[in-house]
Design a protein around this motif. Sequence first.
Motif, PDB file in Angstrom:
ATOM      1  N   LEU A 127       8.088  -7.680  -9.640  1.00 56.74           N
ATOM      2  CA  LEU A 127       8.319  -6.518  -8.801  1.00 56.74           C
ATOM      3  C   LEU A 127       7.763  -5.286  -9.515  1.00 56.74           C
ATOM      4  O   LEU A 127       8.201  -4.939 -10.603  1.00 56.74           O
ATOM      5  CB  LEU A 127       9.816  -6.340  -8.536  1.00 56.74           C
ATOM      6  N   TYR A 128       6.785  -4.632  -8.895  1.00 56.03           N
ATOM      7  CA  TYR A 128       6.151  -3.459  -9.499  1.00 56.03           C
ATOM      8  C   TYR A 128       6.829  -2.185  -9.004  1.00 56.03           C
ATOM      9  O   TYR A 128       6.857  -1.905  -7.810  1.00 56.03           O
ATOM     10  CB  TYR A 128       4.666  -3.405  -9.135  1.00 56.03           C
ATOM     11  N   THR A 129       7.392  -1.420  -9.944  1.00 57.24           N
ATOM     12  CA  THR A 129       7.909  -0.093  -9.635  1.00 57.24           C
ATOM     13  C   THR A 129       6.748   0.902  -9.661  1.00 57.24           C
ATOM     14  O   THR A 129       5.624   0.565 -10.061  1.00 57.24           O
ATOM     15  CB  THR A 129       8.953   0.334 -10.665  1.00 57.24           C
ATOM     16  N   GLU A 130       7.015   2.137  -9.276  1.00 56.89           N
ATOM     17  CA  GLU A 130       5.966   3.155  -9.319  1.00 56.89           C
ATOM     18  C   GLU A 130       5.450   3.338 -10.744  1.00 56.89           C
ATOM     19  O   GLU A 130       4.247   3.484 -10.962  1.00 56.89           O
ATOM     20  CB  GLU A 130       6.498   4.486  -8.783  1.00 56.89           C
ATOM     21  N   ASP A 141       3.665 -11.344  -6.231  1.00 52.32           N
ATOM     22  CA  ASP A 141       4.101 -10.034  -6.722  1.00 52.32           C
ATOM     23  C   ASP A 141       4.397  -9.110  -5.545  1.00 52.32           C
ATOM     24  O   ASP A 141       3.788  -9.227  -4.480  1.00 52.32           O
ATOM     25  CB  ASP A 141       3.026  -9.399  -7.604  1.00 52.32           C
ATOM     26  N   THR A 142       5.338  -8.202  -5.730  1.00 58.01           N
ATOM     27  CA  THR A 142       5.719  -7.264  -4.677  1.00 58.01           C
ATOM     28  C   THR A 142       5.801  -5.850  -5.233  1.00 58.01           C
ATOM     29  O   THR A 142       5.878  -5.644  -6.448  1.00 58.01           O
ATOM     30  CB  THR A 142       7.075  -7.636  -4.049  1.00 58.01           C
ATOM     31  N   LEU A 143       5.792  -4.894  -4.321  1.00 56.52           N
ATOM     32  CA  LEU A 143       5.861  -3.474  -4.667  1.00 56.52           C
ATOM     33  C   LEU A 143       7.163  -2.877  -4.159  1.00 56.52           C
ATOM     34  O   LEU A 143       7.615  -3.201  -3.060  1.00 56.52           O
ATOM     35  CB  LEU A 143       4.688  -2.713  -4.046  1.00 56.52           C
ATOM     36  N   THR A 144       7.764  -1.995  -4.952  1.00 59.88           N
ATOM     37  CA  THR A 144       8.914  -1.247  -4.457  1.00 59.88           C
ATOM     38  C   THR A 144       8.417  -0.235  -3.424  1.00 59.88           C
ATOM     39  O   THR A 144       7.224   0.107  -3.400  1.00 59.88           O
ATOM     40  CB  THR A 144       9.627  -0.511  -5.596  1.00 59.88           C
ATOM     41  N   PRO A 145       9.302   0.265  -2.565  1.00 62.51           N
ATOM     42  CA  PRO A 145       8.866   1.281  -1.604  1.00 62.51           C
ATOM     43  C   PRO A 145       8.232   2.493  -2.278  1.00 62.51           C
ATOM     44  O   PRO A 145       7.244   3.042  -1.793  1.00 62.51           O
ATOM     45  CB  PRO A 145      10.170   1.651  -0.883  1.00 62.51           C
ATOM     46  N   GLY A 146       8.798   2.904  -3.422  1.00 70.07           N
ATOM     47  CA  GLY A 146       8.238   4.048  -4.144  1.00 70.07           C
ATOM     48  C   GLY A 146       6.837   3.766  -4.642  1.00 70.07           C
ATOM     49  O   GLY A 146       5.957   4.638  -4.581  1.00 70.07           O
ATOM     50  N   ALA A 147       6.606   2.541  -5.136  1.00 74.17           N
ATOM     51  CA  ALA A 147       5.280   2.167  -5.620  1.00 74.17           C
ATOM     52  C   ALA A 147       4.276   2.137  -4.472  1.00 74.17           C
ATOM     53  O   ALA A 147       3.142   2.607  -4.598  1.00 74.17           O
ATOM     54  CB  ALA A 147       5.352   0.806  -6.304  1.00 74.17           C
ATOM     55  N   ARG A 148       4.704   1.590  -3.321  1.00 75.55           N
ATOM     56  CA  ARG A 148       3.810   1.520  -2.162  1.00 75.55           C
ATOM     57  C   ARG A 148       3.469   2.922  -1.653  1.00 75.55           C
ATOM     58  O   ARG A 148       2.315   3.211  -1.302  1.00 75.55           O
ATOM     59  CB  ARG A 148       4.461   0.695  -1.060  1.00 75.55           C
TER      60      ARG A 148
END
Length: 227
Positions: A2-5, A27-34
């Motif tokens: 899970l990638y944070t910003e 792999d996924t992105l947090t809403p903040g990262a996206r």
Amino acid sequence: MLYTEEAVRSNIRNREGKRVFYLGKGDTLTPGARDYLSRERIEVLPAEQAKPEEYRLANGAVLREKPEHMTHLKGNLLVSKTHPRIALRGRMDSLEAELLLCQLNCEKWRAELGEILALARNLIRWEVLDEPAPEGKLCGLTAEELRSHSHRPQDYYGQPHFMPEAADGAVILRLNRCRTAARAAELAAAAAFTDENGNCTREDILRSLNRMSSVLYILMIREKAGR
């Protein structure tokens, strides 16, 4: 993963002059990262496209596999992990960590620390992409004002220069740790960007780090004066 910003910012790559982010399968992105990637117009590409067909070395040699003792300087150019610019990136990483801890524990100066943190993160990007670091105000002060305030704090805040002590409290001591981390990063930048003739090739980065340590010292002065 899970990638944070924060993780995304640290893994931005340069591809044909454009900033990209490689996202692996699963792999996924947090809403903040996206939101950050969308806001900065950074293209998200499959991780399979990240591995180049070959790696280049500074001496012109070409490798098919990346040795463990080497890392990316930019693009597919590899250097030793002892390279001065890689050492600088390590110092910048440590500076970020100190700023985040300080921001977490210093509510009074959270906004100012956030601005300093943003500059630190941009400096990493400007260094990696060989982009110039623009001049501007930091925490409301120009470069000349920062110099004047940090050299003559008695005139501006009624607080003379001081050596921090344990009795000064956690806020001042945490700010001081950030200041020393910024100074260490500045020295690493000087080592990374001084050529064989003793000339500095990235004065913009050194100037920004010097301003950063100055403003952190000013925050220490202001905290001391407030107490």
